[in-house]
Design an enzyme around this catalytic site. Sequence first.
Site, PDB file in Angstrom:
ATOM      1  N   SER A 159       0.706  -0.854   0.189  1.00 16.54           N
ATOM      2  CA  SER A 159      -0.138  -0.002   0.318  1.00 16.54           C
ATOM      3  C   SER A 159       0.651   1.664  -0.176  1.00 16.54           C
ATOM      4  O   SER A 159       0.596   1.637  -0.478  1.00 16.54           O
ATOM      5  CB  SER A 159      -1.008  -0.019   0.959  1.00 16.54           C
ATOM      6  OG  SER A 159      -0.425  -0.322   2.400  1.00 16.54           O
ATOM      7  N   GLU A 160       1.752   1.058   0.779  1.00 16.44           N
ATOM      8  CA  GLU A 160       2.944   2.150   0.779  1.00 16.44           C
ATOM      9  C   GLU A 160       4.189   1.658   0.978  1.00 16.44           C
ATOM     10  O   GLU A 160       4.530   0.653   1.536  1.00 16.44           O
ATOM     11  CB  GLU A 160       2.460   3.627   2.066  1.00 16.44           C
ATOM     12  CG  GLU A 160       1.689   4.185   1.502  1.00 16.44           C
ATOM     13  CD  GLU A 160       0.049   3.638   2.731  1.00 16.44           C
ATOM     14  OE1 GLU A 160      -0.803   4.516   2.700  1.00 16.44           O
ATOM     15  OE2 GLU A 160      -0.044   2.713   2.985  1.00 16.44           O
ATOM     16  N   THR A 161       5.348   2.597   0.591  1.00 20.70           N
ATOM     17  CA  THR A 161       7.034   2.510   0.779  1.00 20.70           C
ATOM     18  C   THR A 161       7.124   4.085   0.961  1.00 20.70           C
ATOM     19  O   THR A 161       7.517   4.437   0.126  1.00 20.70           O
ATOM     20  CB  THR A 161       7.743   1.923  -0.569  1.00 20.70           C
ATOM     21  OG1 THR A 161       6.536   0.844  -0.984  1.00 20.70           O
ATOM     22  CG2 THR A 161       8.535   1.794  -0.659  1.00 20.70           C
ATOM     23  N   HIS A 205       0.986   5.354   8.208  1.00 18.48           N
ATOM     24  CA  HIS A 205       1.455   3.775   8.969  1.00 18.48           C
ATOM     25  C   HIS A 205       2.693   3.873   8.351  1.00 18.48           C
ATOM     26  O   HIS A 205       3.612   3.255   9.224  1.00 18.48           O
ATOM     27  CB  HIS A 205       0.705   2.376   9.171  1.00 18.48           C
ATOM     28  CG  HIS A 205       0.875   1.862   7.705  1.00 18.48           C
ATOM     29  ND1 HIS A 205       0.014   2.668   5.964  1.00 18.48           N
ATOM     30  CD2 HIS A 205       1.669   1.005   7.133  1.00 18.48           C
ATOM     31  CE1 HIS A 205       0.323   0.983   5.287  1.00 18.48           C
ATOM     32  NE2 HIS A 205       1.563   0.274   5.572  1.00 18.48           N
TER      33      HIS A 205
END
Length: 127
Positions: free
Chosen positions: A46-48, A77
């Site tokens: 979902s994210e990096t 997060h």
Amino acid sequence: MAAYPFVTLDVFTDQRFGGNPLAVFPDAAGLDTGTMQALAREFNLSETAFVLPPDAPSNTARVRIFTPRTELPFAGHPNVGTAWVLAGLGRDRGGCCGSRNKPGWSKLRWSAGTGRWRAAAFPRRSP
């Protein structure tokens, strides 16, 4: 091309492979926007998060957050997980991101009384 180490972890959990997965590049200096986006697409999480030198000396770091499709101006997060990674590397200021560790993991808890993180994330490790 230079080597860029990364960490994968799960945020907001006490279970391995639970919570919100995240990849963090703790030293992304030298990576351009296109490469960061390509890496986020490759990880397909979902994210990096990519940690860069701070814009101001009063800051610890500058963090850029990418989804597989776009850059985000902010996300919870990834910032929490990135703080945990930086603390583990001794790069937090004044121990503000330290964790209360149990073997192999720690839970995330914000202490409103102290205004500090008391613990952090769950590192992704093979069973």
